[in-house]
Design a protein around this motif. Structure first.
Motif, mmCIF file in Angstrom:
data_model
loop_
_atom_site.group_PDB
_atom_site.id
_atom_site.type_symbol
_atom_site.label_atom_id
_atom_site.label_comp_id
_atom_site.label_asym_id
_atom_site.label_seq_id
_atom_site.Cartn_x
_atom_site.Cartn_y
_atom_site.Cartn_z
ATOM 1 N N ALA A 263 1.690 -1.784 -0.104
ATOM 2 C CA ALA A 263 2.371 -0.870 0.826
ATOM 3 C C ALA A 263 2.337 -1.436 2.238
ATOM 4 O O ALA A 263 1.788 -0.832 3.160
ATOM 5 N N LYS A 264 2.947 -2.587 2.391
ATOM 6 C CA LYS A 264 2.885 -3.313 3.664
ATOM 7 C C LYS A 264 4.005 -2.919 4.611
ATOM 8 O O LYS A 264 3.818 -2.835 5.832
ATOM 9 N N THR B 91 -9.058 -1.524 2.353
ATOM 10 C CA THR B 91 -8.612 -2.801 1.783
ATOM 11 C C THR B 91 -8.014 -2.572 0.396
ATOM 12 O O THR B 91 -7.992 -1.451 -0.110
ATOM 13 N N GLY B 92 -7.554 -3.651 -0.215
ATOM 14 C CA GLY B 92 -7.045 -3.576 -1.575
ATOM 15 C C GLY B 92 -8.182 -3.475 -2.578
ATOM 16 O O GLY B 92 -9.361 -3.598 -2.233
ATOM 17 N N GLU C 284 -2.839 -3.782 1.909
ATOM 18 C CA GLU C 284 -3.252 -4.842 0.988
ATOM 19 C C GLU C 284 -2.891 -4.492 -0.458
ATOM 20 O O GLU C 284 -2.589 -3.345 -0.782
ATOM 21 N N LYS C 285 -2.952 -5.478 -1.328
ATOM 22 C CA LYS C 285 -2.561 -5.297 -2.721
ATOM 23 C C LYS C 285 -3.583 -4.455 -3.483
ATOM 24 O O LYS C 285 -4.787 -4.641 -3.351
ATOM 25 N N MET D 186 -12.258 0.519 -1.920
ATOM 26 C CA MET D 186 -11.337 0.125 -0.854
ATOM 27 C C MET D 186 -12.002 0.171 0.527
ATOM 28 O O MET D 186 -11.382 -0.222 1.519
ATOM 29 N N GLY D 187 -13.239 0.681 0.582
ATOM 30 C CA GLY D 187 -13.965 0.721 1.854
ATOM 31 C C GLY D 187 -14.237 2.105 2.389
ATOM 32 O O GLY D 187 -14.825 2.257 3.467
#
Length: 436
Positions: free
Chosen positions: A76-77, A229-230, A37-38, A208-209
């Motif tokens: 970074a997908k 997450t982002g 994610e961004k 980010m979690g």
């Protein structure tokens, strides 16, 4: 290779705003690899080392978008792991020591991380054992090919573990944290580095979690999660640049205000300068350095010579000892500078001795400085910058000296200081950049 030509001996006056922290930026940028994610990061310094790392991430497949002057978004997908085996990666990775911190995120997310032996400053041995021992504790297999100078770590699934670090390495701690946040189970890191950079990284990862406790201490507990997450993150002002500006003001007898310094994150840096006799006033979150014609070094309570030494946080950062040494050359009194971490960082003192400073280099780690009490200015000379921090220390010396000095290899300074010539010229310095 570029050169600075400096006309010294003039006091400066005005305001300086510190750039974003270089050492934090290198960690935070690598952490963007932990999620698809961004991630938006603000206050990124526009310096060579950081720009090289952004380019490296882009080559690795990270989508990079510059939102404003010092703000970027990273996604970074679509990581291209085959790039790690390319000759280009070997060349670019080896030129940047901060590239070592891509291994933890890559290992955590993709099960493999490769890096050539990284470069950086020539300041002595900077071993990487802490990083790889930590990865092995988490279940990774480590391989080093001496012929290729290439490090490789691989793991099917990282698993939480207890570890006692052999040294409180900042980059080692950061790398292990980034690997552990996606490991199965709980990781406990004892003797962890706890610099503000590490605290910032942990807080970003929590947004980010990630699940991390013990932030700010040397005992961290990390409960692994399945994904991150982002987020949005702002980098702290650079404490090393702030300390450099304090030293600059003292050496040049200048009146300088340093804006928005995040004072609570500076640790003992202000007090260490005060022990050299430098007056520091806090105005809100700004530091004001009044003009001082002279400043006197304290002694210990029993009257013995003061020692200024580096130590793991909350001790004094080693990155500022070069500046402290230069500042002491014009103080009243004497001080022993003890650089414990790196055995080559004090070798730049021969240039200061050429300028008229009274310094006894006791051994690779210790130098005694006998201050000139501003009664004899340093002499202008020609120098070569050996590393980032010595480079800016030599620049401070040149700005205080009578006459015109030349500093070659200023790319070293550019690695850590954003447009330093333009910013100092704006408050009265006379620095000319010559691109050869």
């Amino acid at each position: 290779m570029s050169t600075f030509e400096i006309i010294g001996g003039q006091p400066l006056k005005g305001e300086l705003t510190p750039q974003g922290a270089k050492n934090e930026a290198l960690q935070i940028l690598c952490a963007t690899l932990l999620t698809e994610e961004k991630v938006t990061i603000h206050n990124i310094p526009n310096i060579l080392d950081v720009n090289k790392l952004i380019e490296l991430l882009s080559n690795l497949g990270v989508s990079v978008s510059q939102e404003s002057k010092n703000s970027y978004t990273f996604e970074a997908k679509d990581i291209q792991l085959e790039y790690l085996n390319s000759a280009e990666f070997a060349r670019k990775g080896s030129s940047l020591r901060g590239s070592i911190m891509i291994i933890g995120p890559l290992l955590a997310r993709f099960g493999k991380g490769y890096i050539p032996r990284p470069g950086g400053d020539k300041i002595g041995r900077r071993r990487l054992d802490t990083h790889f021992i930590g990865f092995e504790k988490l279940g990774a297999k480590f391989h080093f090919n001496p012929g290729e100078n290439f490090y490789r770590v691989e793991a099917d699934q990282l698993k939480g573990a207890y570890m006692l670090l052999d040294e409180a390495s900042v980059t080692g701690t950061a790398n292990i944290i980034m690997a552990a946040v996606l490991a199965q189970g709980t990781t406990t890191i004892y003797n962890a580095a706890c610099e503000p950079y590490i605290q910032q990284l942990c807080r970003m990862l929590i947004r980010m979690g990630a699940k991390i406790s013990g932030i700010g201490s040397n005992l961290l507990e990390i409960k692994g999660v399945s994904s991150l997450t982002g987020c949005e993150h702002r980098i702290l002002p650079d404490m090393i640049e702030i300390g450099s500006f304090i030293g600059l003001a003292a050496m040049t007898r200048s009146e300088i205000t340093i804006k928005d310094v995040a004072f609570k994150e500076l640790g003992m840096i202000p007090d260490a300068f005060r022990r050299l006799g430098i007056k520091i006033e806090l105005h809100g979150d700004d530091i004001f350095i009044p003009k001082q014609d002279k400043y006197q070094i304290e002694t210990f309570i029993d009257g013995s010579i003061l020692t200024i030494a580096d130590a793991p946080w909350p001790g004094l950062t080693p990155d500022l000892l070069s500046v402290f040494l230069v500042v002491a050359t014009q103080a009243k009194g004497s001080v022993l500078i003890h650089q414990k971490m790196f055995e080559s960082r004090l070798f730049f003192t021969d240039k200061l001795i050429d300028m008229g400073a009274q310094i006894i280099l006791c051994d690779p780690h210790r130098a005694t400085v006998i201050g000139l009490n501003q009664e004899q200015r340093l002499r202008a000379t020609t120098m070569v910058s050996p590393d980032i921090r010595a480079g800016v220390a030599l620049l401070i010396a040149a700005l205080s000296a009578d006459g015109t000095s030349t500093i070659h290899n200023i790319d070293q300074i550019d690695r850590g200081y954003e447009n330093i010539d333009l910013r100092l010229n704006a408050i009265g310095a006379n620095i000319k950049r010559i691109n050869l």
